[in-house]
Write an enzyme that holds these catalytic residues in place. Structure first.
Site, mmCIF file in Angstrom:
data_model
loop_
_atom_site.group_PDB
_atom_site.id
_atom_site.type_symbol
_atom_site.label_atom_id
_atom_site.label_comp_id
_atom_site.label_asym_id
_atom_site.label_seq_id
_atom_site.Cartn_x
_atom_site.Cartn_y
_atom_site.Cartn_z
ATOM 1 N N MET A 173 0.861 -1.190 0.000
ATOM 2 C CA MET A 173 0.000 0.000 0.000
ATOM 3 C C MET A 173 0.893 1.234 0.000
ATOM 4 O O MET A 173 1.612 1.492 0.978
ATOM 5 C CB MET A 173 -0.915 0.002 1.236
ATOM 6 C CG MET A 173 -1.992 -1.065 1.195
ATOM 7 S SD MET A 173 -3.084 -0.985 2.625
ATOM 8 C CE MET A 173 -2.089 -1.756 3.889
ATOM 9 N N ASN A 181 -6.788 -11.817 -2.551
ATOM 10 C CA ASN A 181 -6.749 -10.502 -1.894
ATOM 11 C C ASN A 181 -8.069 -9.763 -2.113
ATOM 12 O O ASN A 181 -8.716 -9.925 -3.137
ATOM 13 C CB ASN A 181 -5.570 -9.691 -2.486
ATOM 14 C CG ASN A 181 -5.583 -8.221 -2.097
ATOM 15 O OD1 ASN A 181 -5.612 -7.343 -2.951
ATOM 16 N ND2 ASN A 181 -5.552 -7.940 -0.818
ATOM 17 N N CYS A 221 -2.873 -2.077 -8.830
ATOM 18 C CA CYS A 221 -3.285 -0.815 -8.221
ATOM 19 C C CYS A 221 -3.247 0.263 -9.286
ATOM 20 O O CYS A 221 -2.388 0.242 -10.156
ATOM 21 C CB CYS A 221 -2.305 -0.471 -7.109
ATOM 22 S SG CYS A 221 -2.801 0.949 -6.148
ATOM 23 N N ASP A 232 -10.774 -7.343 0.753
ATOM 24 C CA ASP A 232 -11.817 -7.328 1.798
ATOM 25 C C ASP A 232 -11.652 -8.397 2.877
ATOM 26 O O ASP A 232 -12.630 -8.741 3.543
ATOM 27 C CB ASP A 232 -13.215 -7.483 1.172
ATOM 28 C CG ASP A 232 -13.571 -6.328 0.246
ATOM 29 O OD1 ASP A 232 -12.794 -5.360 0.186
ATOM 30 O OD2 ASP A 232 -14.628 -6.408 -0.415
ATOM 31 N N GLN A 242 8.029 -3.919 -4.985
ATOM 32 C CA GLN A 242 7.109 -3.796 -6.109
ATOM 33 C C GLN A 242 7.572 -2.677 -7.035
ATOM 34 O O GLN A 242 7.974 -1.611 -6.574
ATOM 35 C CB GLN A 242 5.705 -3.477 -5.613
ATOM 36 C CG GLN A 242 4.719 -3.426 -6.761
ATOM 37 C CD GLN A 242 3.292 -3.174 -6.313
ATOM 38 O OE1 GLN A 242 2.922 -2.052 -6.006
ATOM 39 N NE2 GLN A 242 2.500 -4.215 -6.288
ATOM 40 N N LYS A 273 1.083 -8.745 -9.270
ATOM 41 C CA LYS A 273 -0.119 -8.408 -8.509
ATOM 42 C C LYS A 273 -1.125 -7.813 -9.479
ATOM 43 O O LYS A 273 -0.818 -6.856 -10.191
ATOM 44 C CB LYS A 273 0.232 -7.410 -7.418
ATOM 45 C CG LYS A 273 -0.961 -6.775 -6.754
ATOM 46 C CD LYS A 273 -0.943 -6.973 -5.263
ATOM 47 C CE LYS A 273 -2.151 -6.380 -4.579
ATOM 48 N NZ LYS A 273 -2.460 -5.015 -4.958
HETATM 49 C C1 FMN Z 1 -3.737 3.325 0.501
HETATM 50 C C2 FMN Z 1 -3.568 2.179 -0.455
HETATM 51 C C3 FMN Z 1 -2.447 2.119 -1.271
HETATM 52 C C4 FMN Z 1 -2.264 1.053 -2.157
HETATM 53 N N1 FMN Z 1 -1.115 0.989 -2.906
HETATM 54 C C5 FMN Z 1 -0.877 -0.110 -3.670
HETATM 55 C C6 FMN Z 1 0.370 -0.257 -4.362
HETATM 56 O O1 FMN Z 1 1.252 0.578 -4.275
HETATM 57 N N2 FMN Z 1 0.509 -1.361 -5.135
HETATM 58 C C7 FMN Z 1 -0.461 -2.325 -5.255
HETATM 59 O O2 FMN Z 1 -0.269 -3.306 -5.967
HETATM 60 N N3 FMN Z 1 -1.627 -2.208 -4.598
HETATM 61 C C8 FMN Z 1 -1.857 -1.142 -3.802
HETATM 62 N N4 FMN Z 1 -3.019 -1.048 -3.098
HETATM 63 C C9 FMN Z 1 -4.000 -2.146 -3.190
HETATM 64 C C10 FMN Z 1 -3.798 -3.161 -2.065
HETATM 65 O O3 FMN Z 1 -2.553 -3.821 -2.193
HETATM 66 C C11 FMN Z 1 -4.911 -4.233 -2.075
HETATM 67 O O4 FMN Z 1 -4.892 -4.902 -3.302
HETATM 68 C C12 FMN Z 1 -6.299 -3.624 -1.884
HETATM 69 O O5 FMN Z 1 -6.309 -2.662 -0.839
HETATM 70 C C13 FMN Z 1 -7.349 -4.719 -1.575
HETATM 71 O O6 FMN Z 1 -7.023 -5.418 -0.407
HETATM 72 P P1 FMN Z 1 -7.720 -5.096 1.017
HETATM 73 O O7 FMN Z 1 -9.194 -5.167 0.807
HETATM 74 O O8 FMN Z 1 -7.196 -6.147 1.949
HETATM 75 O O9 FMN Z 1 -7.305 -3.709 1.412
HETATM 76 C C14 FMN Z 1 -3.229 0.022 -2.236
HETATM 77 C C15 FMN Z 1 -4.356 0.097 -1.411
HETATM 78 C C16 FMN Z 1 -4.526 1.140 -0.521
HETATM 79 C C17 FMN Z 1 -5.733 1.155 0.387
#
Ligand code: FMN
Length: 354
Positions: A17, A203, A100, A205, A70, A142
């Site tokens: 994240m 991955n 992302c 929720d 990453q 990812k």
């Molecule tokens: C603040 C934030 C930043 C994120 N940054 C990235 C990132 O840099 N690279 C990535 O692949 N996913 C990123 N994500 C996505 C998360 O890795 C994850 O796939 C997504 O939040 C869903 O999982 P969760 O429901 O457990 O949060 C980000 C998510 C959030 C909330």
């Protein structure tokens, strides 16, 4: 659980994240039960590598192995260079971001936007795998379930990536178009798992031990990746690990224990970002403190007060005093509702990330 030749401590992963999973937070998650944590994305733009932001992101001092970084970008040769650059700085696993909505890189959307352009996505995977192979560094991917509802191409991309030499795939159960709206679906994750021989990570929720068990059962995934639910509650990893192993719930941590973890995290955080008054250390610590307290009794009021504090020492003291007061009325950390996590990424943050 292995990624290529690298053995992991368990199958619970902290999701990457941006702005959250810096080295201090990854270390905290690993200490509290995560078997693996991927760094925030590092841009493939060479001109930004010397920036303070990128060099902090590439800092792995004292991090529990394996070190996974990453990378994000839209140009295959630049991505290969970014992989080699991070390997030189200690990366043992390289993860490609197609999960992302990364910011624009060279005027093109990176990250999950790549899922719309399969030939480019594959060219990037091939270039990165070729750059990592001589160093014996596994490459992971990812991704989301697809670009949009009508175009859920995760299985096709994952298969091609596996053939190109990728060692593991993580799938967030939403499309790019969905952003963070709606609920994650796991059928596509299950389909990816069924189609591949390499490990597949589910991955999206996962915010409780029960949900973790249900997602494992629904997908047959080899591992689970947890993002937002670990914000302010990094002990979720050990809670899930315990539940999966025994079917029993671990008691909530003691308030004094949670305080000690947070204080140690802050020390580590200031160590990376600096102890300067009104500097990046005290400012960026606010979000971690906010996540930790926001759903606790009196947490919102404390958060507002704490946001006005400009010195690291005062911030630490205020936090410590606040937890001591909480400990007067609560022995264990009060239960916080999963709903408190829902607002962690709202439309405004999504747009900012995009
Ligand atoms: C603040 C934030 C930043 C994120 N940054 C990235 C990132 O840099 N690279 C990535 O692949 N996913 C990123 N994500 C996505 C998360 O890795 C994850 O796939 C997504 O939040 C869903 O999982 P969760 O429901 O457990 O949060 C980000 C998510 C959030 C909330």
């Amino acid at each position: 659980m292995h990624i290529g030749h690298i053995r992991l401590a368990n199958r619970l992963f902290a999701a990457p994240m941006a702005g959250v999973t810096d080295r201090p937070f990854r270390q905290l998650c690993k200490r509290l039960g995560a078997g693996y944590a991927v760094s925030e994305m590092v841009t493939s733009r060479r001109d930004l590598w010397n920036s303070l932001k990128t060099s902090r992101r590439a800092n792995h001092d004292g991090e529990v192995e394996p070190i996974a970084v990453q990378i994000a970008g839209t140009d295959a040769p630049m991505m290969a260079q970014a992989a080699a650059y991070n390997i030189d700085r200690g990366a043992q696993i390289i993860d490609i971001n197609m999960g992302c909505p990364a910011k624009k890189v060279c005027n093109k959307w990176a990250g999950s936007a790549l899922m719309q352009d399969e030939p480019l996505a594959l060219a990037i995977v091939e270039a990165v795998v070729a750059a990592c192979a001589p160093h014996n560094v596994p490459v992971t991917l990812k991704m989301r379930t697809g670009w949009c509802d009508a175009e859920r191409n995760a299985v096709r991309i994952a298969r091609a990536a596996e053939s190109a030499g990728v060692a593991m795939v993580a799938v967030h159960g939403r499309t790019r178009e969905q952003g963070y709206k709606g609920a994650a679906e796991y059928d596509t994750v299950a389909a990816v798992k069924a189609a591949l021989r390499i490990p597949v990570v589910a991955n999206g929720d996962i915010d409780s031990p029960e949900k973790a068990r249900a997602v494992l059962a629904a997908t047959g995934a080899d591992a689970l990746m947890i993002g937002r639910a670990a914000q302010g509650r990094p002990w979720i990893f050990r809670e899930i690990a315990h539940f999966l192993a025994t079917g029993e719930h671990l008691p909530a941590p003691q308030v004094t224990q949670a305080k000690d973890w947070l204080v140690e995290h802050l020390h580590d955080h200031y160590g990376l970002y600096g102890w300067d008054d009104a500097g990046p250390g005290v400012r960026s610590a606010r979000k971690h403190i906010g996540w930790a307290v926001r759903a606790l009794p009196g947490g919102e009021a404390f958060r507002s007060r704490m946001n006005l504090i400009d010195s690291c020492e005062t911030q630490l003291r205020a936090l410590s005093d606040w937890f001591d007061e909480l400990a007067d009325t609560h022995f264990l950390m009060p239960a916080t509702s999963a709903a408190a996590n829902d607002s962690f990424i709202d439309d405004a943050l999504f747009e900012k990330l995009a």
